[in-house]
Structures are given as C-alpha cells and as structure tokens.
Write an enzyme that holds these catalytic residues in place. Sequence first.
Site, PDB file in Angstrom:
ATOM      1  N   GLU A   1     -11.469  -3.314  -3.025  1.00 27.23           N
ATOM      2  CA  GLU A   1     -10.590  -2.478  -3.487  1.00 27.23           C
ATOM      3  C   GLU A   1     -10.268  -2.723  -5.090  1.00 27.23           C
ATOM      4  O   GLU A   1      -9.717  -3.769  -5.358  1.00 27.23           O
ATOM      5  CB  GLU A   1      -9.075  -2.748  -2.750  1.00 27.23           C
ATOM      6  CG  GLU A   1      -9.308  -2.575  -1.290  1.00 27.23           C
ATOM      7  CD  GLU A   1      -8.253  -3.287  -0.495  1.00 27.23           C
ATOM      8  OE1 GLU A   1      -7.143  -3.107  -0.736  1.00 27.23           O
ATOM      9  OE2 GLU A   1      -8.703  -4.305   0.367  1.00 27.23           O
TER      10      GLU A   1
ATOM     11  N   HIS B   1      -9.755   2.355   0.231  1.00 27.14           N
ATOM     12  CA  HIS B   1      -9.666   1.174   1.300  1.00 27.14           C
ATOM     13  C   HIS B   1     -10.856   1.334   2.451  1.00 27.14           C
ATOM     14  O   HIS B   1     -10.757   1.333   3.390  1.00 27.14           O
ATOM     15  CB  HIS B   1      -8.308   1.093   1.905  1.00 27.14           C
ATOM     16  CG  HIS B   1      -8.080  -0.092   2.412  1.00 27.14           C
ATOM     17  ND1 HIS B   1      -8.397  -0.755   3.503  1.00 27.14           N
ATOM     18  CD2 HIS B   1      -6.857  -0.901   1.978  1.00 27.14           C
ATOM     19  CE1 HIS B   1      -7.767  -1.754   3.450  1.00 27.14           C
ATOM     20  NE2 HIS B   1      -6.936  -1.844   2.778  1.00 27.14           N
TER      21      HIS B   1
ATOM     22  N   HIS C   1       0.942  -1.230   0.103  1.00 30.89           N
ATOM     23  CA  HIS C   1      -0.006  -0.045   0.184  1.00 30.89           C
ATOM     24  C   HIS C   1       0.963   1.503   0.152  1.00 30.89           C
ATOM     25  O   HIS C   1       0.531   2.349   0.707  1.00 30.89           O
ATOM     26  CB  HIS C   1      -1.029   0.009   1.285  1.00 30.89           C
ATOM     27  CG  HIS C   1      -2.095  -0.969   1.021  1.00 30.89           C
ATOM     28  ND1 HIS C   1      -2.400  -1.322   0.023  1.00 30.89           N
ATOM     29  CD2 HIS C   1      -2.843  -1.593   2.343  1.00 30.89           C
ATOM     30  CE1 HIS C   1      -3.548  -2.325   0.084  1.00 30.89           C
ATOM     31  NE2 HIS C   1      -3.664  -2.438   1.380  1.00 30.89           N
TER      32      HIS C   1
HETATM   33  C1  GAL Z   1      -5.848  -5.165   2.435  1.00 31.24           C
HETATM   34  C2  GAL Z   1      -4.880  -6.176   2.251  1.00 31.24           C
HETATM   35  C3  GAL Z   1      -4.886  -7.076   3.669  1.00 31.24           C
HETATM   36  C4  GAL Z   1      -4.268  -5.903   4.375  1.00 31.24           C
HETATM   37  C5  GAL Z   1      -5.025  -4.660   4.687  1.00 31.24           C
HETATM   38  C6  GAL Z   1      -4.727  -3.746   5.779  1.00 31.24           C
HETATM   39  O1  GAL Z   1      -6.132  -4.346   1.316  1.00 31.24           O
HETATM   40  O2  GAL Z   1      -5.471  -7.230   0.945  1.00 31.24           O
HETATM   41  O3  GAL Z   1      -3.798  -8.054   3.453  1.00 31.24           O
HETATM   42  O4  GAL Z   1      -3.063  -5.645   4.240  1.00 31.24           O
HETATM   43  O5  GAL Z   1      -5.188  -4.268   3.381  1.00 31.24           O
HETATM   44  O6  GAL Z   1      -4.865  -4.493   7.117  1.00 31.24           O
END
Ligand code: GAL
Length: 361
Positions: A320, A176, A106
């Site tokens: 997402e 998110h 991210h």
């Molecule tokens: C999501 C991801 C998860 C986790 C989460 C944040 O987008 O797919 O594995 O990292 O974000 O806690």
Amino acid sequence: MENNTAAFGRMPDGGAQVDQITLDNGWLRCQVLTYGGAVRSLEVPDRDGRPVDVVLGFDTLEDYLAQDKYMGAIVGRYANRIAGARFTLHDKEYVLCANDGPNSLHGGAVGFDKRVWTAEEVKQDAVTLSLASPDGEEGYPGNLEVRVTYQLYQDTLRILYWARCDQDTVFNPTNHSYFNLSGHASGRVEDQHIRLFSDHYTPIGPGLIPVRTADGDGCEMPVLPVDGTPMDLRRAQPIGARIGEDFPQLALAGGYDHNWVLRPNSGLPAAMAFSKNTGIAMSVHTDMPGIQFYAGNFLGGCPAGKGGAAYGDRCGFCLETQFFPDSPNRPDFPSCVLRAGEEFHSQTSYRFFCRDSIDTP
Ligand code: GAL
C-alpha cells in the site's frame, strides 16, 4: 462508452447498482467494481503465457459487504491509522471514528472502500471512478472531490489519484489489493519473494501507531534503519524467511505490517515481489513517500473467495503506497495536508513480467 460494463449487484434496501468494468489491453485483464473502487481480478501471463489471476476477490457483492479486509479497495480519506482517532489542523481539532481500538483506520466506519463510486469514463483499457466526500464525512474537513483512474498500459496496471478540496484537509489514498503471484487461490504466500527498496521504517507501538524511539545516544528517532534486523528486505527473500523471528516489531504486528520509508526520486521501484511457481514478478513504482507491506497476517475469517477459494491468514500480501501512518499528528513526517483548491496528483503502478528469479535484472 465501451461495452465492458456489467451489473454486479445492488446495495441493500434498494440502494445503488454496483457495476463491474472489465479492462483488457491484450496482455493484462482487470475487473474493477464501482463498490469501493475495488480491483476484483487481475490476470497476468505466467512464464508459459497462461493467465493467472494474481489478486484476491469475491464472487458476489454480498461477500464484499460481509468482509472487513478492504479487499482490493481504494482506501480513504486516510489510509492506515490516525492515533486516538483525532488530529489538529490550523488549531482546530477534528474527531474521527475510532474503528480500530482507540484509533481510526482506513478512513473510518464508512470509508471510500464502502462507497459506490461513479464510473465517469470507461474505455477498453482504462476507467476513471469518481466520488464526492462531503464536508465532515467521517469527521474530515472540507468537501473533497476524488478521482481514481485504473489504466492498463502494456504490462502495467497504473493507478492515478486526483483530488481537490474546498478547505485545507488531510488526504492519503491507497489501493488495498491482496496479491498472490502464484494465483489468488494458491494458498499461503510465505514462499513468495519480497524486496523493498528502503533503508528505514517507521517503528510502531501498541495499536500499530508509529512511535519515536530513542537511539543509542538517547536521541528521538522517528524512523529506524533496517540494518541488521528482519525489517531489512533490501535483498529479495521469501516473505516467510524472517517473519517469525523473535523481534519486538514483528511481535507487535503479528508479522510484517509496517511502513517502509522510500528513497525519494531514486528512480528505483518501491518494491518487487516474485513467485517461483508461476515465474511472475511484480514491481511497484510510486511517487508517495512510504509503503505499507502487510503480509496478510489477519486475512483469515473472510468469506470464501472467487470460485470458493479459501483465503486464510497470509494467503495474500498488500503493498500500500501512502503517506506515513498517523502523519496528521506527526509534523516530523512528510505532510499529508491538501490545501484548499490545490490539486492532489499521485501515481502508483504495478508492473508484471516473468523471470527465473527475482534477482535476475
Ligand atoms: C492493512 C493494515 C493492517 C490491517 C489491514 C486490514 O492495511 O496495515 O493492519 O488493518 O489493513 O485488515
């Protein structure tokens, strides 16, 4: 300028002021923060016309700063994971921040979710946020300008992404938001229905990095069919119906946390979700090639939510829209390269309506 902007807090050590912008079109009401470009609330009418806040969020800036769940935020420059926190573009290797074991997640240590965005244009029902990401930030090449517009249009929250860079780079933004269609404070989501309009997913290995797997003939497969597995969500079913099955892909991720391959130009949504408690249904449309359905498997451990709500594991789910994870290292995936001077345009929308069941057209 509409008078729908209010101060929400100030970044530590006398840093920038964070504002909250309240959008309202008479049907939907949505609060957006300049911190992380996060959607903090989204009120949608239930089957009796009562507003239900269907996204998770926090009451204070301090709580946003204390959590690491990307709560409601715009994620970038690269949503999802990049293996080994590095990639090569035009024969040059770029080293990123390894913030998820050996991988980059991210956008790195200080991704778009932790930046204070500028509210460029504020209207009653729309706001455009902008951000400048300098060359080399979090290891990524090029000076990148980004704009994200949140717009309420009838029963739909539209998110429009725009970007331009002065060098070739990689770019994969998403939002998110954690949805809970029974209301943000209503607890676990396993009884809510999910439907993904997808025939294939990208299988993962350790660290949730996509892997190539051999099919029955020994051919390497970058994607696998959902047929005959708990990854088949083509018919609406409760999130919890098969999430606990003994299936290696689910064991690796602790539940659903995978990228599904969308059907290009099908005219169909990417996903739908539904709560029988409120009657609220949501459909997701996007022009991106993939969608991460994350069932909130590790949501627990964040500060108390709005109004003191407890957000434990699986109290919200994310949809997402994205390029596939690790695309910068996967020439066999749709390209996430943004060429110097070219404009990036993408749109994802979340539409809300009420139904008796998700299968009712
Ligand atoms: C999501 C991801 C998860 C986790 C989460 C944040 O987008 O797919 O594995 O990292 O974000 O806690």
